[in-house]
Design a protein around this motif. Structure first.
Motif, PDB file in Angstrom:
ATOM      1  N   LEU A  92       0.844  -1.193   0.000  1.00 50.72           N
ATOM      2  CA  LEU A  92       0.000   0.000   0.000  1.00 50.72           C
ATOM      3  C   LEU A  92       0.878   1.242   0.000  1.00 50.72           C
ATOM      4  O   LEU A  92       1.674   1.447   0.924  1.00 50.72           O
ATOM      5  CB  LEU A  92      -0.905   0.001   1.238  1.00 50.72           C
ATOM      6  N   GLU A  93       0.759   2.054  -1.045  1.00 46.55           N
ATOM      7  CA  GLU A  93       1.494   3.317  -1.106  1.00 46.55           C
ATOM      8  C   GLU A  93       0.749   4.352  -0.273  1.00 46.55           C
ATOM      9  O   GLU A  93      -0.425   4.630  -0.512  1.00 46.55           O
ATOM     10  CB  GLU A  93       1.624   3.777  -2.556  1.00 46.55           C
ATOM     11  N   ARG A 112       6.443   6.525   0.516  1.00 46.48           N
ATOM     12  CA  ARG A 112       6.346   5.903   1.845  1.00 46.48           C
ATOM     13  C   ARG A 112       5.231   4.874   1.776  1.00 46.48           C
ATOM     14  O   ARG A 112       4.148   5.153   1.268  1.00 46.48           O
ATOM     15  CB  ARG A 112       6.012   6.979   2.871  1.00 46.48           C
ATOM     16  N   GLY A 113       5.491   3.645   2.234  1.00 46.01           N
ATOM     17  CA  GLY A 113       4.479   2.614   2.078  1.00 46.01           C
ATOM     18  C   GLY A 113       4.472   1.581   3.186  1.00 46.01           C
ATOM     19  O   GLY A 113       5.298   1.599   4.109  1.00 46.01           O
ATOM     20  N   LEU A 114       3.513   0.676   3.072  1.00 50.90           N
ATOM     21  CA  LEU A 114       3.358  -0.452   3.993  1.00 50.90           C
ATOM     22  C   LEU A 114       3.352  -1.734   3.171  1.00 50.90           C
ATOM     23  O   LEU A 114       2.542  -1.888   2.253  1.00 50.90           O
ATOM     24  CB  LEU A 114       2.053  -0.334   4.781  1.00 50.90           C
ATOM     25  N   LEU A 115       4.261  -2.636   3.500  1.00 54.22           N
ATOM     26  CA  LEU A 115       4.351  -3.941   2.841  1.00 54.22           C
ATOM     27  C   LEU A 115       3.950  -5.010   3.853  1.00 54.22           C
ATOM     28  O   LEU A 115       4.423  -5.000   4.992  1.00 54.22           O
ATOM     29  CB  LEU A 115       5.778  -4.182   2.346  1.00 54.22           C
ATOM     30  N   VAL A 116       3.079  -5.921   3.425  1.00 51.95           N
ATOM     31  CA  VAL A 116       2.585  -6.973   4.322  1.00 51.95           C
ATOM     32  C   VAL A 116       2.870  -8.334   3.700  1.00 51.95           C
ATOM     33  O   VAL A 116       2.595  -8.554   2.516  1.00 51.95           O
ATOM     34  CB  VAL A 116       1.072  -6.838   4.578  1.00 51.95           C
ATOM     35  N   ARG A 117       3.412  -9.234   4.511  1.00 50.83           N
ATOM     36  CA  ARG A 117       3.685 -10.605   4.068  1.00 50.83           C
ATOM     37  C   ARG A 117       2.765 -11.569   4.812  1.00 50.83           C
ATOM     38  O   ARG A 117       2.639 -11.498   6.033  1.00 50.83           O
ATOM     39  CB  ARG A 117       5.141 -10.972   4.355  1.00 50.83           C
ATOM     40  N   ARG A 118       2.116 -12.457   4.052  1.00 59.65           N
ATOM     41  CA  ARG A 118       1.212 -13.435   4.662  1.00 59.65           C
ATOM     42  C   ARG A 118       1.704 -14.846   4.369  1.00 59.65           C
ATOM     43  O   ARG A 118       1.952 -15.204   3.218  1.00 59.65           O
ATOM     44  CB  ARG A 118      -0.208 -13.260   4.121  1.00 59.65           C
ATOM     45  N   ASN A 119       1.851 -15.631   5.426  1.00 57.12           N
ATOM     46  CA  ASN A 119       2.295 -17.010   5.286  1.00 57.12           C
ATOM     47  C   ASN A 119       1.197 -17.838   4.626  1.00 57.12           C
ATOM     48  O   ASN A 119       0.035 -17.795   5.040  1.00 57.12           O
ATOM     49  CB  ASN A 119       2.641 -17.586   6.661  1.00 57.12           C
ATOM     50  N   ILE A 120       1.554 -18.587   3.601  1.00 54.13           N
ATOM     51  CA  ILE A 120       0.563 -19.365   2.863  1.00 54.13           C
ATOM     52  C   ILE A 120      -0.015 -20.484   3.722  1.00 54.13           C
ATOM     53  O   ILE A 120      -1.205 -20.803   3.637  1.00 54.13           O
ATOM     54  CB  ILE A 120       1.193 -19.947   1.579  1.00 54.13           C
ATOM     55  N   ALA A 121       0.819 -21.069   4.582  1.00 57.16           N
ATOM     56  CA  ALA A 121       0.393 -22.228   5.364  1.00 57.16           C
ATOM     57  C   ALA A 121      -0.557 -21.862   6.500  1.00 57.16           C
ATOM     58  O   ALA A 121      -1.616 -22.467   6.655  1.00 57.16           O
ATOM     59  CB  ALA A 121       1.618 -22.958   5.916  1.00 57.16           C
ATOM     60  N   ASP A 122      -0.182 -20.859   7.302  1.00 54.45           N
ATOM     61  CA  ASP A 122      -0.983 -20.566   8.497  1.00 54.45           C
ATOM     62  C   ASP A 122      -1.607 -19.173   8.504  1.00 54.45           C
ATOM     63  O   ASP A 122      -2.321 -18.816   9.446  1.00 54.45           O
ATOM     64  CB  ASP A 122      -0.141 -20.755   9.763  1.00 54.45           C
ATOM     65  N   THR A 130       8.179   0.884   4.398  1.00 54.14           N
ATOM     66  CA  THR A 130       9.028   0.982   3.207  1.00 54.14           C
ATOM     67  C   THR A 130       9.234   2.432   2.774  1.00 54.14           C
ATOM     68  O   THR A 130       8.401   3.303   3.027  1.00 54.14           O
ATOM     69  CB  THR A 130       8.417   0.198   2.026  1.00 54.14           C
ATOM     70  N   TRP A 131      10.352   2.642   2.119  1.00 55.61           N
ATOM     71  CA  TRP A 131      10.715   3.942   1.537  1.00 55.61           C
ATOM     72  C   TRP A 131      11.502   3.646   0.272  1.00 55.61           C
ATOM     73  O   TRP A 131      12.515   2.945   0.308  1.00 55.61           O
ATOM     74  CB  TRP A 131      11.551   4.736   2.533  1.00 55.61           C
ATOM     75  N   CYS A 132      11.023   4.136  -0.858  1.00 55.63           N
ATOM     76  CA  CYS A 132      11.650   3.781  -2.127  1.00 55.63           C
ATOM     77  C   CYS A 132      11.342   4.848  -3.170  1.00 55.63           C
ATOM     78  O   CYS A 132      10.387   5.627  -3.016  1.00 55.63           O
ATOM     79  CB  CYS A 132      11.134   2.424  -2.618  1.00 55.63           C
TER      80      CYS A 132
END
Length: 215
Positions: A92-93, A112-122, A130-132
């Motif tokens: 999300l920017e 400036r952003g928000l990066l979210v990682r979701r585990n596929i298994a659980d 983030t900043w890029c």
């Protein structure tokens, strides 16, 4: 450590770190230096957007829960011991800012952003501030975050195989000597392994002309 790396002009474009290193001061340092980052944050870290059509505000966990299904993409953050490391990711920017707001010598817009990682298994979630440079793809940010795995794996190997954490030094000088020797040995072993696993290039040979037979 980052301030020393910047002062020494160590070449790098991004910094990746987990939530134990926190944010705030480290973010300001990197923005002033014109460096991007993917920094882990806690689920209760508050994010706010500005200058965007749809305003967003809340904790990282709340924002992630409200993301629509189409916002998630399955991407690999790099290769692991069992192949590509797949997770579901959402990005999300939050705001586009001028780099000169932090350093007059810099130019261009950064996001400036928000990066979210979701585990596929659980389904467990991890969150990153983030900043890029504006226009940076989510795959680039995912790859930056994935570099942490290689670094952590290297430290684990250095501990188990070369005794990185097997020292009883009582001074900073002794600690630096021990760590320097271990890392030198690790670098040598990495080069040897790389060369051993690289196939030698086969030289192309020209076919020999057949001898002419006289009848």
């Amino acid at each position: 450590m980052i301030a020393r790396a910047i002062a020494a002009k160590v070449p790098f474009s991004f910094v990746a770190a987990d939530s134990v290193y926190s944010t705030g001061e480290i973010e300001t340092q990197l923005r002033k230096a014109g460096k991007g980052y993917v920094l882990g944050v806690a689920s209760n870290h508050v994010f706010r957007s500005w200058g965007k059509p749809q305003p967003v505000a809340g904790t990282a966990a709340t924002i992630a829960q409200n993301r629509p299904k189409k916002a998630w993409r399955r991407l690999s953050s790099g290769g692991g011991t069992k192949g590509p490391r797949w997770h579901d990711w959402a990005y999300l920017e939050l705001a586009d800012l001028e780099a000169r707001e932090y350093n007059d010598d810099l130019a261009g817009e950064w996001t400036r952003g928000l990066l979210v990682r979701r585990n596929i298994a659980d389904g467990s979630l991890a969150f990153f501030s983030t900043w890029c440079p504006k226009g940076t793809s989510i795959q680039k940010l995912v790859s930056v975050e994935g570099h942490r795995w290689a670094i952590e794996d290297s430290f684990e190997t250095a501990k188990n195989e070369l005794g990185l954490d097997h020292n009883e030094t009582r001074s900073s000088h002794g600690w630096h000597r021990h760590v320097s020797l271990v890392m030198l040995a690790f670098a040598m072993m990495a080069v040897i392994r790389h060369r051993a696993n690289t196939r030698p290039l086969l030289k192309k040979t020209r076919p020999r002309p057949r001898p002419k037979h006289r009848s």
